[in-house]
Design a protein around this motif. Structure first.
Motif, PDB file in Angstrom:
ATOM      1  N   THR A   1       0.828  -1.206   0.000  1.00  0.00           N
ATOM      2  CA  THR A   1       0.000   0.000   0.000  1.00  0.00           C
ATOM      3  C   THR A   1       0.864   1.257   0.000  1.00  0.00           C
ATOM      4  OG1 THR A   1      -1.744  -1.189   1.183  1.00  0.00           O
ATOM      5  CG2 THR A   1      -1.818   1.216   1.252  1.00  0.00           C
TER       6      THR A   1
ATOM      7  N   CYS B   1      -7.340  -5.273   3.369  1.00  0.00           N
ATOM      8  CA  CYS B   1      -7.446  -4.182   2.396  1.00  0.00           C
ATOM      9  C   CYS B   1      -8.738  -3.389   2.591  1.00  0.00           C
ATOM     10  CB  CYS B   1      -7.387  -4.731   0.978  1.00  0.00           C
ATOM     11  SG  CYS B   1      -5.741  -5.285   0.467  1.00  0.00           S
TER      12      CYS B   1
ATOM     13  N   VAL C   1      -6.706   0.296   2.885  1.00  0.00           N
ATOM     14  CA  VAL C   1      -6.138   0.909   1.670  1.00  0.00           C
ATOM     15  C   VAL C   1      -6.661   2.314   1.408  1.00  0.00           C
ATOM     16  CG1 VAL C   1      -5.696  -1.324   0.588  1.00  0.00           C
ATOM     17  CG2 VAL C   1      -7.848  -0.132   0.103  1.00  0.00           C
TER      18      VAL C   1
ATOM     19  N   TYR D   1      -8.250  -2.119  -4.727  1.00  0.00           N
ATOM     20  CA  TYR D   1      -7.536  -3.393  -4.639  1.00  0.00           C
ATOM     21  C   TYR D   1      -8.346  -4.469  -5.346  1.00  0.00           C
ATOM     22  CZ  TYR D   1     -10.785  -4.682  -0.889  1.00  0.00           C
ATOM     23  OH  TYR D   1     -11.909  -4.979  -0.164  1.00  0.00           O
TER      24      TYR D   1
ATOM     25  N   VAL E   1      -2.839  -3.713  -5.493  1.00  0.00           N
ATOM     26  CA  VAL E   1      -3.277  -2.448  -4.900  1.00  0.00           C
ATOM     27  C   VAL E   1      -2.930  -1.383  -5.923  1.00  0.00           C
ATOM     28  CG1 VAL E   1      -3.061  -0.852  -2.971  1.00  0.00           C
ATOM     29  CG2 VAL E   1      -2.837  -3.308  -2.582  1.00  0.00           C
TER      30      VAL E   1
END
Length: 252
Positions: A17, A44, A48, A53, A69
């Motif tokens: 990330t 995620c 994120v 993602y 990602v």
């Protein structure tokens, strides 16, 4: 995730990330197994932020997938960016080859498991998703799987999506609690099913569940160590005795 390997895995997700944010470009993992995919999905969803993602293994029901990602501007073409290819193996239909045969041959080339995605085997044809580097090694080094001669190509579409075979298990359960469904799937008593669950021998959607009262839903994937893997494919209402009729599909 108290295991050190779990902490290392989440650290890797954090690194992906951060790298994506820094470079504003997609970042890809190696191939993840089903539990790692489930853990990556959950992580995620929480972490994120504004990034996107995707877990993808080459087809919708792939078991082993890569995680990407990526920034939102990549949405329209991200599938084409995943760094793997589909290898197609053809051989005589009368020759019998299994998933284990192919994986053994790949590992015999000193390839790590995380560069190999799904391997789907049918009569006379098998297909596997592998990284580009692995594809070049396999194509240049293998002419046989075991004792069976094979031809390898990397320019054919994936055609074996529906090659997975199932055994259908139909029955009734008192409820959709995990212990009830495990009992039906494994053909054991509810008490024995509860013992399996409490000793961490059952997983739902690739994550361990130790609560016997966990409620299952249609489409859930149930793994029972020593008994196999099942999909709760249908929930068909109540019988006259207020039991629930369900259909499980067992992977074979």
């Amino acid at each position: 995730m108290n295991d050190p390997t779990d902490k290392l895995f989440t650290a890797r997700l954090g690194d992906m990330t951060a790298l994506c944010e820094r470079n504003s470009a997609p970042v890809f993992s190696s191939f993840l197994d089903e539990r790692q995919c489930a853990e990556a999905e959950a992580w995620c969803a929480r972490n994120v932020g504004s990034l996107r993602y995707l877990l993808w293994g080459g087809y919708e029901d792939a078991r082993r997938k890569m995680l990407s990602v990526y920034p939102d501007y990549c949405e329209d073409y991200i599938l084409a960016e995943f760094p793997f290819v589909c290898l197609t193996f053809t051989y005589r239909e009368e020759d019998s080859l299994s998933h284990r045969d192919f994986l053994g041959s790949f590992m015999g080339l000193q390839l790590k498991r995380d560069v190999i995605g799904d391997i789907v085997v049918s009569e006379g044809t098998a297909q596997s998703f592998v990284t580009g580097v692995a594809a070049r090694l396999i194509s240049g080094s293998l002419s046989k799987i075991g004792r069976v001669g094979v031809k390898i190509s990397d320019d054919k579409p994936f055609i074996l999506e529906n090659a997975q075979k199932y055994q259908e298990i139909s029955g009734t359960v008192a409820s959709l609690r995990l212990d009830c469904v495990v009992g039906l799937a494994a053909r054991i008593s509810r008490e024995k099913a509860a013992a399996l669950i409490r000793t961490d021998r059952a997983e739902v959607n690739h994550l361990p569940v130790s609560s016997v009262s966990h409620e299952l839903r249609g489409g859930d994937i149930l793994s029972i160590r020593g008994y196999g893997r099942f999909v709760l494919s249908e929930i068909n209402g109540y019988t006259k005795k207020d039991r629930i009729h369900i259909i499980l599909k067992k992977y074979i």
